[in-house]
Scaffold this active site. Structure first.
Site, short mmCIF file in Angstrom:
data_model
loop_
_atom_site.label_atom_id
_atom_site.label_comp_id
_atom_site.label_asym_id
_atom_site.label_seq_id
_atom_site.Cartn_x
_atom_site.Cartn_y
_atom_site.Cartn_z
N GLU A 138 8.42 21.96 9.43
CA GLU A 138 7.54 22.51 8.39
C GLU A 138 6.21 21.76 8.32
O GLU A 138 5.16 22.39 8.12
CB GLU A 138 8.25 22.47 7.04
CG GLU A 138 9.38 23.47 6.94
CD GLU A 138 10.16 23.39 5.64
OE1 GLU A 138 10.97 24.30 5.38
OE2 GLU A 138 9.96 22.42 4.88
N HIS A 171 10.19 29.89 1.90
CA HIS A 171 11.45 29.41 1.31
C HIS A 171 12.18 30.51 0.54
O HIS A 171 13.28 30.28 0.04
CB HIS A 171 11.18 28.21 0.41
CG HIS A 171 10.89 26.96 1.16
ND1 HIS A 171 9.65 26.67 1.69
CD2 HIS A 171 11.68 25.91 1.50
CE1 HIS A 171 9.68 25.50 2.30
NE2 HIS A 171 10.91 25.02 2.21
#
Length: 241
Positions: A138, A171
């Protein structure tokens, strides 16, 4: 944007989408072999995330080798200091965002975190993905590539806002977009401040590891505190109805 960065983005997106086909196939194989099909999800996550990280690190091998620690202001001590400080900054950003969400009437607790904890309970080795492999991927994708590309065109606020918003959307927990965006801003600041992606990576890894361990060990106590907090919130809210 560099050609290598576009390839990394494609690898990351492919990894995210691979479970659509990979998990059902693995479940079929496990079922055929008489194994627990519930293991298909964590095992596929470990496999896909690890393969993606290996490919991405291979693509970045030359750039990583050329990035030493000898530039002014980027000594090992400087990076260690900001890595530790960044960890606490990320926790504070998460806490502040949670308070704001509570004031807006958003319920405490994250579905994304609950799913992660469920996966770890099923297959404890999956903590390697949630606490180490995932954060590394990420930070490379959302800070080094996406934020980095935007920062060349816009100021810090706009670049951090866009990249953090995308980070939050990935997410798939829209109710807590403030929390993920707050963390995204913090990691972007650390990247700009230190000019080394290893610093937000360390802060992200440390924060994820702590959150997972705390919520796993003190799961019952946290659920009790959340119920009490919601009861207090509802009691106070009753005076304004």
């Amino acid at each position: 944007m560099k050609r290598e960065f576009w390839i990394i983005l494609i690898v990351y997106i492919a990894m995210q989408l691979s479970g659509i086909a990979g998990i059902p196939v693995l479940m079929f194989v496990f079922g055929f072999l008489g194994k627990d099909v519930g293991l298909a999800v964590p095992i596929w996550l470990i496999f896909s995330f690890t393969v993606a990280l290996i490919i991405i690190l291979f693509i970045l091998r030359k750039e990583m080798g050329a990035a030493g620690l000898n530039e002014r202001g980027n000594s090992a001590g400087f990076l260690i200091k900001w890595s530790i400080l960044g960890f606490f900054m990320a926790l504070f950003a998460q806490y502040l965002a949670a308070i704001i969400e509570s004031m807006l009437g958003i319920k405490m607790g994250s579905e994304n975190t609950e799913q992660i904890l469920s996966i770890i309970e099923t297959f404890p080795l999956a903590i390697l993905v949630t606490s180490i492999v995932g954060p590394i991927l990420e930070e490379i994708v959302f800070r080094k590539i996406i934020f980095g590309a935007l920062y060349k065109r816009f100021n810090f606020f706009i670049s951090a806002l866009i990249s953090s918003f995308i980070f939050a959307l990935v997410h798939m927990d829209p109710a807590h977009i403030l929390i993920y965006s707050g963390m995204g801003f913090t990691f972007a600041f650390l990247y700009v401040k230190t000019k080394r992606i290893i610093v937000p990576i360390f802060a992200h890894v440390a924060m994820n590891t702590m959150v997972v361990l705390v919520q796993s060990v003190y799961k019952d106590d946290i659920e009790r505190l959340m119920r009490e907090a919601e009861a207090i919130q509802n009691f106070i809210g009753g005076f304004f109805l």
